[in-house]
Every structure is written in C-alpha cells, then in structure tokens.
Enzyme design. Sequence first.
Site, PDB file in Angstrom:
ATOM      1  N   HIS A 114       0.842  -1.203   0.000  1.00 42.22           N
ATOM      2  CA  HIS A 114       0.000   0.000   0.000  1.00 42.22           C
ATOM      3  C   HIS A 114       0.881   1.258   0.000  1.00 42.22           C
ATOM      4  CE1 HIS A 114      -2.892  -2.839   2.184  1.00 42.22           C
ATOM      5  NE2 HIS A 114      -3.565  -2.479   1.124  1.00 42.22           N
TER       6      HIS A 114
ATOM      7  N   ASP B 135      -3.477  -7.062  -7.614  1.00 39.11           N
ATOM      8  CA  ASP B 135      -4.837  -7.463  -7.999  1.00 39.11           C
ATOM      9  C   ASP B 135      -4.968  -7.178  -9.497  1.00 39.11           C
ATOM     10  OD1 ASP B 135      -6.445  -7.845  -5.203  1.00 39.11           O
ATOM     11  OD2 ASP B 135      -4.863  -6.350  -5.034  1.00 39.11           O
TER      12      ASP B 135
ATOM     13  N   SER C 293      -2.640  -7.944   3.167  1.00 39.90           N
ATOM     14  CA  SER C 293      -3.223  -7.779   4.505  1.00 39.90           C
ATOM     15  C   SER C 293      -3.545  -9.140   5.108  1.00 39.90           C
ATOM     16  CB  SER C 293      -4.493  -6.933   4.430  1.00 39.90           C
ATOM     17  OG  SER C 293      -4.195  -5.691   3.843  1.00 39.90           O
TER      18      SER C 293
END
Length: 285
Positions: free
Chosen positions: A41, A154, A190
């Site tokens: 992130h 992703d 995560s």
Amino acid sequence: MAKTIATARTLAELRGHLAKWRKAGETVALVPTMGALHDGHLSLIELARRSADRVVVSIFVNPTQFGPREDFRTYPRDEAGDVDKLGKAGADLIFMPDVVEMYPAGFSTTVKICDLTNDLCGAARPNHFDGVATVVTKLLIQCDPDYAVFGEKDYQQLLAVRRLVRDLDIPVEILSAPIMREPDGLAFSSRNVKLTPAQRKSAPVLYQTLSEIARDLESGKGCDATLVKARFKLEAAGFRVDYVSVRHPETLKTLEGPVRQARVLAAAYLGQTRLIDNVPVPLKD
Ligand code: AMP
C-alpha cells in the site's frame, strides 16, 4: 516528523477538504484500500505523492465484494496502525466511511463489468467484481481525483477498473504500481497475518512457482506441461489451488502452447487463507 493526518468519515467532510484543495488549484490522487496497510500500500501512496499535490487514501472494507462464506468479518483491521503509517507516509487525508455512509438504507445500484471479470477470481468469487466495480465507481465520483492508484497485485481488478473508467467516461487517470514483496518473495497482503508460522513458511512457493512458469515459457516450453508441474508443486507445498493460468496480459484470454508475452496468475489457499499473485512473461528480472 510525521504530521497528524486529517480524517474524513463522511462524504461531506471529504468534499470539504477537496473543495479547499481544488480552489487552490491543486491536483488530487486517490489510493483506494481496505486498510491493514503494508509496504505494498505504501508504494502506491509513494506513486500518488509523486503524481499529484494531494493524496487521499480511502480505507473501507467493502462488504459487497465478499461472498457469504468469505472473510468479511475476520478481514484484518488496524485503524490506529493505519493512521500512524499514513501520517509517516505523507498522505494528506484518510477517507474512512462506515458501511451506512457508503450504502445508505435502500441502496440498490450495482455496477457490473461484463468482460474481464467472469473467470479467474470472478469464477471462484461470484459477485466479487460487482462489489469492487460499485465501490470503486462510488469512490471515484466522491473524490473526483485526477489520478487513482491501483496495484498489479490485484491484476484482474486493475484491468477491470481501467475498463470501467473507460466505459463510463470517468475523468481520471488510472496509475498502476508493481507488486511489493517480502524478501522471500511472498507478495505483501493484509491477509498474510492470518497465516500460521508453518503456512507462512510455505507461502513463498506461490511466487516461486509462478516465476518458474514464466521462465519455462520464456525458454519456449508450452503452457500445458508447465501448468501441470506448477499445480503439483503448489499442492505438494500444502496449497489448495483455485486457479493457476497463463493469460493474455490485456484481454485475460487463456493462452495455449508456447507464448512470449503473457501474465501468469494464481489463487490458492493455505488453510482458510486465500492468496493471489501474478507475474509477467517475460519476467522483468
Ligand atoms: P487492498 O487493501 O488489499 O484492497 O489493496 C489496496 C490496493 O493495494 C490495491 O490496488 C492492491 O492491488 C494494492 N496492493 C495490495 N498488495 C500489494 C502489494 N503487495 N504490492 C503492491 N500493491 C499492492
């Protein structure tokens, strides 16, 4: 010194900050996340900072992209840790709406991307991409950013978001960032905190296997043989394989035989934890 970062929990608060920046002629980048922030992130935030004057990071664990038997309730959450990391990372605002702010009573609209989303993660997770498309559309309308940053981690989502933005004429430039990995190759996620110590030891086999497929393809081997070998290797390491597949890097169509340009994508479970990863062909290094 890390600054204390502003937080908006409502759309009205978000728009108050944005209006001030827009009045001053500043550009804005949005980084959508589900929180429990890690170095992956932070790399997106870094790219956002290089691209725009102001960086908004949204943290919203979006219930509509989880299936009924998936881990919405147990998805890792760490609000205090996230606020701390975002202050240090130099973001300007955290948008942290609750579920009712995003989906008020009577909410009844779904954005559906009909291409790109039906197989791979879409096959195993029906309605997942409808949830993603709907929440991303909302965030883009709410924030109206110049740029929005998504990770290649992703990969299917990234392509779907690019298509969504193009199809709906949303005036934003989608920026993408490469996958950040632990020293042993495991992609930051995560969900990694959910792995047991034994599963964490096996987890890098996912990236190793995808890299082997990429190298096999680069050396002229066909898809079928290398994919059979890969599945065997993943299962031997304790993974329950959802898919491992060689795809066209833009259309995500299945590729067969020898290929030179592709994306190798996989999703596999270690226990209850679903990991995804992907690599380009040719491998960059
Ligand atoms: P998430 O919080 O998992 O929904 O992810 C938010 C954004 O961070 C998405 O655009 C992801 O693709 C991106 N992201 C997640 N993990 C990584 C990683 N290891 N490297 C780079 N980007 C990532």
